[in-house]
Scaffold this motif. Structure first.
Motif, PDB file in Angstrom:
ATOM      1  N   GLN A   4      -2.463  10.353  -2.252  1.00 52.98           N
ATOM      2  CA  GLN A   4      -2.317   9.452  -1.113  1.00 52.98           C
ATOM      3  C   GLN A   4      -3.629   9.167  -0.391  1.00 52.98           C
ATOM      4  OE1 GLN A   4       0.898  10.371   1.529  1.00 52.98           O
ATOM      5  NE2 GLN A   4       2.235  11.099  -0.108  1.00 52.98           N
ATOM      6  N   LYS A  64      -6.412   7.406  -0.923  1.00 51.79           N
ATOM      7  CA  LYS A  64      -6.915   6.034  -0.771  1.00 51.79           C
ATOM      8  C   LYS A  64      -6.111   5.239   0.246  1.00 51.79           C
ATOM      9  CE  LYS A  64      -9.622   4.407  -4.661  1.00 51.79           C
ATOM     10  NZ  LYS A  64      -9.730   3.461  -5.787  1.00 51.79           N
ATOM     11  N   ASN A  65      -4.806   5.407   0.229  1.00 52.49           N
ATOM     12  CA  ASN A  65      -3.954   4.599   1.100  1.00 52.49           C
ATOM     13  C   ASN A  65      -3.910   5.147   2.525  1.00 52.49           C
ATOM     14  OD1 ASN A  65      -3.294   2.909  -1.050  1.00 52.49           O
ATOM     15  ND2 ASN A  65      -1.605   4.236  -1.696  1.00 52.49           N
ATOM     16  N   ASN A  66      -3.872   6.474   2.645  1.00 49.40           N
ATOM     17  CA  ASN A  66      -3.710   7.077   3.971  1.00 49.40           C
ATOM     18  C   ASN A  66      -5.029   7.370   4.674  1.00 49.40           C
ATOM     19  OD1 ASN A  66      -1.048   6.978   3.400  1.00 49.40           O
ATOM     20  ND2 ASN A  66      -0.694   9.184   3.323  1.00 49.40           N
ATOM     21  N   GLN A  67      -6.135   7.345   3.909  1.00 45.04           N
ATOM     22  CA  GLN A  67      -7.446   7.685   4.463  1.00 45.04           C
ATOM     23  C   GLN A  67      -7.397   9.013   5.213  1.00 45.04           C
ATOM     24  OE1 GLN A  67     -10.102   6.092   3.568  1.00 45.04           O
ATOM     25  NE2 GLN A  67      -8.902   4.624   2.436  1.00 45.04           N
ATOM     26  N   ASP A  68      -6.879  10.015   4.506  1.00 43.47           N
ATOM     27  CA  ASP A  68      -6.829  11.383   5.033  1.00 43.47           C
ATOM     28  C   ASP A  68      -8.238  11.958   4.945  1.00 43.47           C
ATOM     29  OD1 ASP A  68      -6.302  14.041   5.602  1.00 43.47           O
ATOM     30  OD2 ASP A  68      -5.282  14.436   3.691  1.00 43.47           O
ATOM     31  N   GLN A 103     -16.828   3.863  -0.041  1.00 38.88           N
ATOM     32  CA  GLN A 103     -16.035   3.193  -1.074  1.00 38.88           C
ATOM     33  C   GLN A 103     -16.085   3.982  -2.383  1.00 38.88           C
ATOM     34  OE1 GLN A 103     -17.142  -0.937  -1.669  1.00 38.88           O
ATOM     35  NE2 GLN A 103     -16.456  -0.878  -3.795  1.00 38.88           N
ATOM     36  N   ASN A 115     -14.070   7.136  -2.234  1.00 42.16           N
ATOM     37  CA  ASN A 115     -12.680   6.797  -2.571  1.00 42.16           C
ATOM     38  C   ASN A 115     -12.448   6.855  -4.073  1.00 42.16           C
ATOM     39  OD1 ASN A 115     -11.029   6.361  -0.351  1.00 42.16           O
ATOM     40  ND2 ASN A 115     -11.798   4.302   0.003  1.00 42.16           N
ATOM     41  N   THR A 171     -10.128   9.648  -6.687  1.00 40.47           N
ATOM     42  CA  THR A 171      -8.980   9.044  -7.351  1.00 40.47           C
ATOM     43  C   THR A 171      -8.395  10.048  -8.343  1.00 40.47           C
ATOM     44  OG1 THR A 171      -9.895   6.817  -7.166  1.00 40.47           O
ATOM     45  CG2 THR A 171      -8.225   7.179  -8.871  1.00 40.47           C
ATOM     46  N   LYS A 209     -14.872   4.915   8.504  1.00 34.55           N
ATOM     47  CA  LYS A 209     -13.656   5.665   8.199  1.00 34.55           C
ATOM     48  C   LYS A 209     -13.733   7.112   8.675  1.00 34.55           C
ATOM     49  CE  LYS A 209     -11.348   2.447   5.924  1.00 34.55           C
ATOM     50  NZ  LYS A 209     -10.039   1.926   6.389  1.00 34.55           N
TER      51      LYS A 209
END
Length: 940
Positions: free
Chosen positions: A495, A497-501, A810, A813, A817, A873
């Motif tokens: 999660q 990438k989507n949640n930027q935890d 970026q 990220n 993955t 971020k």
């Protein structure tokens, strides 16, 4: 009625399982199921002993390594007359005859392989032996007792229960023919095979081929077939690495028999085949370098009944403890694992909240065919082994200490029954003493360590382990906000990438520090391509030391992230290769009082060109390895280290280049030839990376000589030559040229960005060189963002050095993955947060952590810059114990993207310049002085 005794026991159990320090939630990797694969298992290590813990319930699996178990043995890697071919190779390159230069170099300028001279004769002898008996190909041969394997396989027979096997193996299967063929041409397709196959149909040889990348497709006449059952037999001869039917890209049409002129008419032979190992003793395949080898496995087979609930396995980075907890049949179990540096042993401690609940059998297993199991005493089982193609001897002991119950040891297992508590100790050693002495006694080493353990309680051993580990780990802390630790770590990764935890990035940094402490301690070998963890006998790239990026990247974060002492194993290797590299400098280049290292080395400290001439002849390894020596001085201000350890090595490396560089007839510049730009473009004269490394080394040597008040004439000679070295050039596309000529291809997305070395990790190109920095940025854009794990990590550091935090983030990220998605494997990160090249390489972990650190602080002899590439971020955060050049330690925090406060501790009392955005402050310091500033660098 309440059983008070059982209740009390349960309370004690709960107290015990919660007593291991209340670690910050941000320092836990945790999972809600056991590991299903090696890259799900969690690592432990103390620099010399490494283990991967699967954490199974019914069967717990621990795969372990010992740092010095390598193939081969001490030997001479040098081709004595290689220097005779240096000038002819240079001449061919001047004449633009690259192919001819590579051919000549491949034949005469590469290093000596192991077993190179004897191999052709031994191979022919072995081939004659295994080919003398072909009865296994006959249709009527009785194969009823043969084993069964599913064919085809993507990874060879290693994944079908034959791991570690080299040799001759027969495979057989049958197929039915219902229709008669009328003198037709048929084709059998077996995909790719490693290494040689002899393929028979109904006892008739229809094809022979070799080569790992050749699809086996053989033509034969249909008259060989008969109506009804037919037999295919394939003898496969494998000499090293993966064996058998090993084709990762199994395509339609593979494992079929089809009509040549009517392709739709085909018979599938994709089914279960039977196999028989005919011979597993092929001659040693010549190799340029040795390989780091898996040692063995321990399996703990538990006797448990009923359902299992509340499963959890945890790696606590704060204490370097792993735990597995679960409930089975209403009994709560906890297993604790760690590897102690003080005691040089692995420990597994098992408890339950019920009496007599510990029942299990422990057994060794190994991929090495040459091994012996032996009962050592009433509590200890031993395994003795030796690599098939290796000189080292190795021993490991597993010892069980139970409270109550009984322990029974045989020559094959340890059985513990009805115990309340049991603690296992694992020790391992080899006969390795150093790269030229293997006279050690591994059994004595193991006995001494077990004897020392027997004098201590488990509590003492654990306490000493935690104290030792935390003395390194607790020197640094980082937070990017509240951690999302409600999810298992593998789910956080999915999660991310989507949640930027972003708190996962803080965990990732600390995990890299944990891995470095676990794989590189004083007195051990340095971290190799896989750190200290490897489960294969033929690991990717030999799991060795690749010195054109990977070994160096392993240590990029060590100074900044406050693990300077973990560099000692690297410095020890550099000292070794500076000795062995002197012979290579003489034999290959005719240069004395100097040393050189090419792009690979191993535990035996080979320094010669290896593999292929189009990438193996690269002279930059020695120059690059001088950089961490110089940087260690810069960070620690340790003049004694510079004088006694670093400078003598740097001077001899510089002396090599001083005599190696040649004048380019077209430009008059001094250039490096022959060499290459790793690992791109083949053998050339004058690659940009070499010149950046050499300039950096010269500059550092000149400065070191001045600091030490020595070698003024030598420093002057370097300064004069420095001016003549081919400069960095900007090409026709606005790019930084990778080579002497302007021949860059902007569509080339090669994973190596070697010609940007001068931006990072070097400092040959700095922000003062604005045009060159812009050209480097343009090159990075042309190269693209894709890449394997370590390649992404390098690009993260480059974008951070270019002060572009958004682009760097970026790529972070991309680095985080998940490596395996929809059954396919690619670069990124595995479930256990190991980096994926793929397969696993640890450099991406270390390089990625360095890249994040470079977003937070960058320093040189002139300044410390705070938050130079902070991405949006990561708007909030704090860091403590991060290090800077000139022996400064920093703690600072930021909020909404702005610096809030800074504390600077000066350990050496040197002047300091601090910069944040447009704010700059210069101040004098005293030794151990502490200085506080606000967000605009006003002193508090």
């Amino acid at each position: 009625m309440i059983d008070l005794k059982k209740l009390l026991y349960h309370i004690i159990f709960i107290l015990v399982i919660t007593s291991v320090g209340h670690a910050q939630q941000s320092l836990l990797l945790w999972y809600d199921k056991p590991a299903a694969a090696w890259t799900d298992a969690l690592p432990l290590g103390n620099g010399s002993l490494g283990a991967m813990v699967y954490g199974g319930v019914q069967e717990d699996h621990i795969q372990f390594n010992e740092e010095t178990l390598w193939s081969d043995g001490p030997r001479d890697y040098n081709r004595k007359d290689a220097y005779q071919y240096l000038q002819p190779i240079r001449t061919l390159l001047v004449e633009d005859k690259q192919a001819e230069a590579e051919e000549l170099a491949q034949e005469h300028f590469m290093g000596m392989k192991s077993n190179e001279v004897e191999y052709p004769f031994k191979k022919q002898q072995w081939l004659n032996k295994v080919r003398s008996d072909t009865v296994y190909a006959l249709p009527l041969f009785n194969d009823a007792k043969w084993l069964v394997a599913k064919v085809p396989t993507r990874d060879g027979w290693e994944k079908e229960g034959l791991a570690g096997l080299d040799g001759a193996v027969w495979f057989r299967t049958t197929f039915d023919v219902s229709n008669e063929f009328n003198n037709e041409e048929l084709i059998i397709n077996l995909g790719k095979v490693r290494d040689i196959d002899y393929t028979y149909i109904n006892g008739k040889l229809v094809g022979v081929d070799s080569g790992a990348n050749t699809v086996r497709e053989y033509h034969f006449n249909s008259s060989l077939l008969q109506k009804g059952k037919n037999t295919i037999a394939v003898q496969i001869l494998n000499f090293g690495d993966k064996g058998g039917f090993a084709d990762k890209s199994i395509k339609p049409g593979y494992f079929t028999i089809r009509a040549a002129h009517h392709p739709a008419q085909k018979i599938s032979i994709n089914n279960n085949w039977k196999y028989f190992i005919q011979d597993r003793t092929p001659p040693e395949l010549p190799a340029y370098n040795a390989s780091y080898l898996a040692f063995a496995d321990v399996f703990f087979k538990w006797k448990l009944n009923g359902p299992t609930t509340a499963y959890k396995r945890i790696l606590n980075l704060d204490s370097a403890l792993q735990t597995v907890t679960f409930t089975n049949n209403n009994i709560h179990y906890k297993r604790t694992y760690f590897i102690s540096y003080p005691q040089q042993a692995m420990v597994m401690h098992c408890i339950a909240d019920a009496k007599k609940a510990i029942n299990l059998e422990a057994v060794f297993s190994t991929l090495h065919p040459n091994y012996t199991l032996k009962k050592i005493n009433d509590t200890t089982l031993g395994i003795y082994l030796q690599p098939v193609h290796g000189a080292l001897k190795a021993t490991a002991f597993l010892s069980a200490h139970a409270i109550n119950g009984n322990t029974h040891v045989t020559d094959s297992s340890i059985v513990v029954g009805n115990a309340d508590v049991v603690t296992f100790y694992l020790v391992a050693a080899t006969s390795f003493k150093n790269y030229h002495d293997i006279s050690g006694n591994p059994e004595d080493s193991c006995l001494r360590r077990l004897s020392a353990l027997n004098r201590l309680s488990y509590a003492t051993i654990k306490a000493q382990h935690i104290k030792d580990y935390q003395s390194l780990f607790n020197t640094f802390s980082v937070s990017f906000g509240k951690p999302n630790n409600l999810l298992p770590t593998n789910q956080r990764l999915i999660q991310f990438k989507n949640n930027q935890d972003v708190s996962l990035l803080a965990l990732y940094m600390q995990y890299a520090r944990y891995l470095l402490i676990s794989s590189s301690r004083k007195g051990t070998q340095p971290a190799n391509l896989q750190g200290i963890w490897n489960d294969e006998l033929t690991p990717p790239w030999g799991s060795k030391y690749t010195t054109n990026i990977n070994l160096e990247m392993n240590y990029w974060s060590a100074e900044t992230l406050n693990l300077s002492s973990c560099l000692q194993p690297l410095f020890s290797l550099i000292n070794d290769v500076s000795t062995t590299g002197e012979e290579t400098a003489r034999n290959y280049y005719g240069i004395s009082n100097a040393w050189v290292l090419h792009h690979n080395t191993d535990i035996w400290r080979g320094t010669v060109p290896v593999n292929a001439s189009n990438h193996g002849i690269w002279v930059g390894g020695s120059g690059w390895l001088c950089l961490p020596l110089w940087q260690h001085f810069l960070f620690t201000a340790d003049t004694a280290f510079l004088r006694n350890e670093a400078y003598p090595i740097m001077k001899k490396a510089a002396n090599f280049y001083k005599h190696f560089l040649v004048k380019d007839s077209a430009t008059g510049w001094l250039i490096s030839s022959p060499s290459n730009s790793p690992e791109n473009g083949g053998l050339v004269a004058g690659p940009t990376m070499d010149h950046q490394i050499i300039r950096q080394l010269y500059k550092d040597c000149i400065m070191a000589a001045a600091i030490l008040h020595t070698d003024s004439l030598f420093a002057y000679s370097l300064a004069q030559q420095y001016k003549k070295i081919a400069p960095n050039q900007i090409g026709k596309f606005g790019q930084l040229q990778e080579w002497l000529q302007d021949v860059d291809d902007t569509a080339n997305h090669h994973r190596h960005v070697s010609f940007l070395w001068g931006v990072y990790p070097g400092s040959d190109i700095t922000p003062k060189d604005s045009a060159l920095m812009q050209a480097a940025k343009q090159s990075l854009l042309y190269r693209g963002d894709s890449g394997t794990g370590w390649s992404l990590a390098w690009k993260i550091n480059l974008w951070a050095r270019l002060k572009d935090g958004e682009h760097a983030f970026q790529l972070v990220n991309d680095l985080l993955t998940p490596a395996i998605q929809n059954g396919k494997e690619s670069g990124g990160t595995y479930n256990n947060l190991f980096d994926a090249h793929p397969p696993f390489q640890i450099d991406g972990n270390f390089g990625g952590a360095a890249g994040i650190a470079n977003m937070l602080v960058q320093s040189d002899m002139n300044k410390i810059e705070l938050l130079p590439a902070l991405p949006t971020k990561i708007p909030h955060g704090n860091v403590s114990g991060i290090c800077a050049v000139s022996d400064f330690k920093l703690s600072f925090s930021w909020k909404d993207g702005s610096l809030q406060q800074v504390t600077v501790t000066s350990l050496s009392g040197l002047p300091c310049r601090l910069r944040y955005k447009q704010y700059v402050t210069d101040f004098l310091t005293t030794k151990n002085g502490v200085y506080h500033f606000d967000g605009k660098l006003n002193i508090l």
